[in-house]
Design a protein around this motif. Structure first.
Motif, PDB file in Angstrom:
ATOM      1  N   PRO A  50       0.807  -1.228   0.000  1.00  0.00           N
ATOM      2  CA  PRO A  50       0.000   0.000   0.000  1.00  0.00           C
ATOM      3  C   PRO A  50       0.840   1.277   0.000  1.00  0.00           C
ATOM      4  O   PRO A  50       0.445   2.287  -0.592  1.00  0.00           O
ATOM      5  N   GLU A  51       1.990   1.229   0.646  1.00  0.00           N
ATOM      6  CA  GLU A  51       2.848   2.416   0.699  1.00  0.00           C
ATOM      7  C   GLU A  51       3.337   2.829  -0.679  1.00  0.00           C
ATOM      8  O   GLU A  51       3.572   4.023  -0.942  1.00  0.00           O
ATOM      9  N   ALA A  52       3.490   1.854  -1.587  1.00  0.00           N
ATOM     10  CA  ALA A  52       3.896   2.182  -2.954  1.00  0.00           C
ATOM     11  C   ALA A  52       2.796   2.948  -3.684  1.00  0.00           C
ATOM     12  O   ALA A  52       3.075   3.791  -4.552  1.00  0.00           O
ATOM     13  N   VAL A  53       1.542   2.674  -3.337  1.00  0.00           N
ATOM     14  CA  VAL A  53       0.421   3.426  -3.919  1.00  0.00           C
ATOM     15  C   VAL A  53       0.470   4.877  -3.435  1.00  0.00           C
ATOM     16  O   VAL A  53       0.270   5.811  -4.218  1.00  0.00           O
ATOM     17  N   ALA A  54       0.738   5.061  -2.151  1.00  0.00           N
ATOM     18  CA  ALA A  54       0.860   6.419  -1.611  1.00  0.00           C
ATOM     19  C   ALA A  54       2.008   7.165  -2.286  1.00  0.00           C
ATOM     20  O   ALA A  54       1.884   8.352  -2.631  1.00  0.00           O
ATOM     21  N   ASP A  55       3.124   6.483  -2.485  1.00  0.00           N
ATOM     22  CA  ASP A  55       4.258   7.113  -3.175  1.00  0.00           C
ATOM     23  C   ASP A  55       3.857   7.567  -4.572  1.00  0.00           C
ATOM     24  O   ASP A  55       4.200   8.675  -5.019  1.00  0.00           O
ATOM     25  N   ALA A  56       3.150   6.705  -5.295  1.00  0.00           N
ATOM     26  CA  ALA A  56       2.729   7.047  -6.650  1.00  0.00           C
ATOM     27  C   ALA A  56       1.787   8.236  -6.655  1.00  0.00           C
ATOM     28  O   ALA A  56       1.864   9.108  -7.533  1.00  0.00           O
ATOM     29  N   LEU A  57       0.886   8.295  -5.668  1.00  0.00           N
ATOM     30  CA  LEU A  57      -0.028   9.431  -5.599  1.00  0.00           C
ATOM     31  C   LEU A  57       0.736  10.725  -5.382  1.00  0.00           C
ATOM     32  O   LEU A  57       0.490  11.723  -6.076  1.00  0.00           O
ATOM     33  N   PHE A  58       1.660  10.745  -4.454  1.00  0.00           N
ATOM     34  CA  PHE A  58       2.378  11.983  -4.164  1.00  0.00           C
ATOM     35  C   PHE A  58       3.248  12.414  -5.341  1.00  0.00           C
ATOM     36  O   PHE A  58       3.365  13.609  -5.631  1.00  0.00           O
ATOM     37  N   ASP A  59       3.823  11.458  -6.045  1.00  0.00           N
ATOM     38  CA  ASP A  59       4.571  11.795  -7.258  1.00  0.00           C
ATOM     39  C   ASP A  59       3.634  12.385  -8.303  1.00  0.00           C
ATOM     40  O   ASP A  59       3.952  13.399  -8.948  1.00  0.00           O
ATOM     41  N   GLY A  60       2.461  11.780  -8.466  1.00  0.00           N
ATOM     42  CA  GLY A  60       1.503  12.272  -9.447  1.00  0.00           C
ATOM     43  C   GLY A  60       0.938  13.639  -9.092  1.00  0.00           C
ATOM     44  O   GLY A  60       0.719  14.483  -9.975  1.00  0.00           O
ATOM     45  N   MET A  61       0.682  13.871  -7.794  1.00  0.00           N
ATOM     46  CA  MET A  61       0.179  15.180  -7.385  1.00  0.00           C
ATOM     47  C   MET A  61       1.221  16.259  -7.647  1.00  0.00           C
ATOM     48  O   MET A  61       0.891  17.358  -8.114  1.00  0.00           O
TER      49      MET A  61
END
Length: 257
Positions: free
Chosen positions: A205-216
């Motif tokens: 799940p932490e990798a999903v959070a990382d992807a979101l913050f990169d995308g934002m």
């Protein structure tokens, strides 16, 4: 000098945050300096995650469809970021019970619509706001053995797209997270179909959070924690018959004992 996060002192709501992706998002926003409402239908799970996060988290349990008012009050009257993360991984085919279809539609689509109704007046007046929709790759593609889930996740993506194209010039930023397999209880609940399609490339799940913050940070609408989903999406759009044939082959593999 340590740089200040863009989310320092932001006020964030994450639904379905009692575990999995939601808990990872809540923890990440709090680590970036935001104050986070941790929402979950299970009060104990919401309280546990909020307790682990500490002073920057507030547990607000309840139905994600009706949480905005209470969450806004808990955050002192303002919501800057809303993560519509709660979802139902409803399996079944076209013959699934009406109640299964209705529940999937209510949680996976209408909860997002209701949240947007409650949030947009303030966001449009202020000229800022961020709506994050956890869609899944099923919303871009599909998922074998899960008609209600696949169909309603397509609806969630469509609503996120509509929000973005309608309000982006008025300061509302929208992001649609579309991962494939993520190591959560939802993946376990997907059973043998999940084992075949999702488990081999599952991420934390932490990798999903990382992807979101990169995308934002990059201003992206579509957040793809599994980058290969972009290629699958292109294949589906440019040669749908070939893509459907390939998915049908996967379906037959799943059906074979």
């Amino acid at each position: 000098m340590i740089p200040v996060s863009a989310y320092q002192d932001q006020r964030v709501v994450v639904t379905g945050a009692g575990g999995g992706i939601g808990a990872a998002l809540a923890r990440r926003f709090a680590a970036e300096g935001a104050t986070v409402v941790v929402n979950d239908l299970d009060p104990a799970k919401a309280a546990s995650v909020a307790g682990d996060i500490g002073a920057r988290a507030i547990a607000v349990p309840g139905d994600a469809s009706a949480i905005v008012g209470e969450a806004r009050e808990a955050l002192g009257g303002r919501v800057d970021v809303y993560c519509a993360n709660a979802g139902l991984a409803s399996g079944g085919d076209a013959f699934a019970d009406e109640a299964v279809w209705e529940a999937a539609w209510d949680v996976n689509v209408m909860a997002h619509v209701r949240a947007a109704r409650a949030l947009l007046p303030d966001w449009l007046e202020r000229g800022s706001g961020r709506f994050v929709s956890t869609v899944s790759a099923a919303g871009l593609l599909t998922m074998i053995g899960a008609a209600p889930y696949s169909v309603t996740k397509h609806g969630a993506l469509a609503f996120a797209e509509w929000l973005s194209l309608t309000y982006r010039h008025r300061g509302v930023q929208v992001h649609a997270i579309c991962p494939q397999g993520v190591r959560t209880d939802m993946l376990t609940a997907a059973g043998s179909a999940g084992d075949l399609v999702l488990a081999p490339t599952a991420i934390e799940p932490e990798a999903v959070a990382d992807a979101l913050f990169d995308g934002m940070e990059k201003g992206r609408f579509l957040i793809l924690p599994h980058p290969e989903v972009a290629d699958f999406h292109v294949a589906r759009a440019t040669d749908p018959d070939r893509w459907l044939t390939g998915m049908n082959r996967l379906q037959r593999t799943w059906e074979t004992p």
